[in-house]
Design an enzyme around this catalytic site. Sequence first.
Site, PDB file in Angstrom:
ATOM      1  N   HIS A 429       0.987  -1.008  -0.127  1.00  0.00           N
ATOM      2  CA  HIS A 429      -0.007   0.019  -0.035  1.00  0.00           C
ATOM      3  C   HIS A 429       0.745   1.370  -0.097  1.00  0.00           C
ATOM      4  O   HIS A 429       0.679   2.117  -0.735  1.00  0.00           O
ATOM      5  CB  HIS A 429      -0.805   0.158   1.169  1.00  0.00           C
ATOM      6  CG  HIS A 429      -1.602   1.246   1.385  1.00  0.00           C
ATOM      7  ND1 HIS A 429      -2.916   1.371   0.999  1.00  0.00           N
ATOM      8  CD2 HIS A 429      -1.311   2.388   1.946  1.00  0.00           C
ATOM      9  CE1 HIS A 429      -3.360   2.756   1.512  1.00  0.00           C
ATOM     10  NE2 HIS A 429      -2.256   3.372   1.960  1.00  0.00           N
ATOM     11  N   GLU A 430       1.944   1.145   0.903  1.00  0.00           N
ATOM     12  CA  GLU A 430       2.812   2.437   0.973  1.00  0.00           C
ATOM     13  C   GLU A 430       3.525   2.699  -0.308  1.00  0.00           C
ATOM     14  O   GLU A 430       3.782   3.914  -0.786  1.00  0.00           O
ATOM     15  CB  GLU A 430       3.591   2.431   2.104  1.00  0.00           C
ATOM     16  CG  GLU A 430       2.928   2.291   3.447  1.00  0.00           C
ATOM     17  CD  GLU A 430       1.910   3.325   3.672  1.00  0.00           C
ATOM     18  OE1 GLU A 430       2.267   4.437   3.224  1.00  0.00           O
ATOM     19  OE2 GLU A 430       0.770   3.551   4.291  1.00  0.00           O
ATOM     20  N   HIS A 433       1.932   4.417  -3.102  1.00  0.00           N
ATOM     21  CA  HIS A 433       1.732   5.912  -3.125  1.00  0.00           C
ATOM     22  C   HIS A 433       2.830   6.191  -4.060  1.00  0.00           C
ATOM     23  O   HIS A 433       2.543   7.269  -4.679  1.00  0.00           O
ATOM     24  CB  HIS A 433       1.996   6.359  -1.839  1.00  0.00           C
ATOM     25  CG  HIS A 433       0.520   6.188  -0.956  1.00  0.00           C
ATOM     26  ND1 HIS A 433      -0.721   6.814  -1.386  1.00  0.00           N
ATOM     27  CD2 HIS A 433       0.363   5.622   0.125  1.00  0.00           C
ATOM     28  CE1 HIS A 433      -1.508   6.643  -0.467  1.00  0.00           C
ATOM     29  NE2 HIS A 433      -1.043   5.701   0.558  1.00  0.00           N
TER      30      HIS A 433
END
Length: 633
Positions: A429-430, A433
């Site tokens: 998820h990170e 980004h």
Amino acid sequence: MHGLLLAGLLALPMNVLAHPAEQHASNVLSRRGVDIESFRLPLKAKYMDSDAAAQKIQAMSFSKDDDYVSTATKLVKSTFPKSTFRVVDDHYIGTNGIGHVHFKQTAHGLDIDNSDFNVNIGRDGKVFSFGNSFFTGEIPKENPMVKRAFSDPVKALKGAVKALNLPVKSDNAKAKTTAGKESFEFMGTTGALSAPKANLVYLQKEDGTLALTWRVETDVGDNWLLTYVDAHNSETVHNVVDYVASAEFKVFAWGLNDPTEGNPTSIRDPWTDSSPYTWHSDGMTKYPTTRGNNAIAQDNPTGGSTYINNYRPQSPNLIFNYPWSPTATPPSSYKDFSITQLFYTTNRFHDLLYSFGFNEAAGNFQVNNGNKGGRGNDFAIVNAQDGSGTNNANFATPPDGSPGRMRMYNWTTARPNRDGCLEAGIVIHEYAHGLSNRLCGGPANSGCLNALESGGMGEGWGDFYATAIRLKPRDTKDTNYSMGAWAANNPKGIRAYLYSTNLQTNPYMYTSVNSLREVHQIGTVWATMLYDLMWALIEAHGGTYSANPVFRNGVPQDGRHLAMKLVMDGMALQPCNPNFVQARDAILDADRALTNSANKCTIWKAFAKRGLGYGAKYDARNRTGSNRLPPGC
């Protein structure tokens, strides 16, 4: 825009994690009593998809040039003949054959920082699609550089520090001129991880006028900010962009999301051709530790800003085999395992995204780009067991050429405490980004997901990739998945609903966004739609659960990897700060470029199921849903 985005996994304090209604962002700014949401500007971008673009170009009697950048420039001049602009130096041709060119509008030689134009050129050299947020109002007649009646940059820095309650001491600040027009770096400050910077730029305001502002850049760790301070009144802040988005080895193998899904195993030489120097070299130096061309992983128990001398496991024979037990406590007792796992997951995701086209020219994270385009010296700095926070994670995305920074925290939601590095979905998820912020608006502009809806989609893309990667061979379209369940010690996870194709289990629709006011809530809606899309493509093309996709003529041959590829390609096509409708259209255009629209109706049906069908309309306060399909579907 010289941009950076800090995105975090969570937007709610841990004492309400189990509650279905998510709360406001619990980042460092909010802990200082500053609501960054109040500084977000509304979406202004327009997107002309491939069908509409073809009609527009035909009506303009527009002809292509020999060079794709020249063709794109010609389109911008034809569309805004009275506007001045510059070509951003980050154009490239993607693996799908689409050329991406980005432009920044100017006034009196200064950038209008939130006025962008992106042009996508097809394989045939013709305009494929385009989007823009150019300012169409009246440009100030007076050139501010003549009278220079604006405030000096030091006042702007102090104004930003005061307005946002930043931990930066600026009493002795002095501005030093740097390369670029009205560009400065501040000396004599403390509290920031690097010297603050300021640039004089214009900014489109919500009322349709331009404001002359100082864009003040401050990296304070958990927030890496661009603060637009009025150049005539240093107490007025018009907008804030945060670059940080609140993601032989013995590890949990790729596809295992967390310790509930399997046990650590030894994996030999897991890198692919996407990492030609392996994971332990940058082509110049070989590192007997968790460092290489794509990432550098270490622990960071103090939460400090330095990393190069932090602890990381050493292994001259490159065997990273360390013990871990679910009952081990504290997490620092297995830091070698944690750092190794974080290094493995980060590199594995790098290699997968590279195969989809997130390569050097597209702005990926690498030290050595090997003369393949883009700007190097920007691997991902990934911190395990970072002491600057708990129960969360974040990723800072500066423009191409500056390293990304991931902070992974320990979670105090269980006894013993849990390490976020061991939940691959959080790491993915990170890192996602970094993917979305480098692709949307171009590698040189990390400020194109800073509006509420576009920022929400940034969160949704992270959840989508985390979920798509954890799919198992036994899964069907009836399989539901949570996000962050293991780390949070909550089977429901940290989102309002499970990711599900079932409308009873997850009732989110496009119009649900009308009542949502926080990026992670909006992101859950977007990721829900993408989850439906993925299963629709799996039903159409079958699913494969191998670690690496199989391509034929650049097209993934299974529905799961095809969904990941189309979603990623759509990021590069859409305009700066897109809305849901524009992002949907960009995915449809991505399919047109990749497969000649072979999946057009499948994609439409998936979005129509959640109210983003043919005829759905965007309005910031009153979105209109539609379950209809276009003619021909």
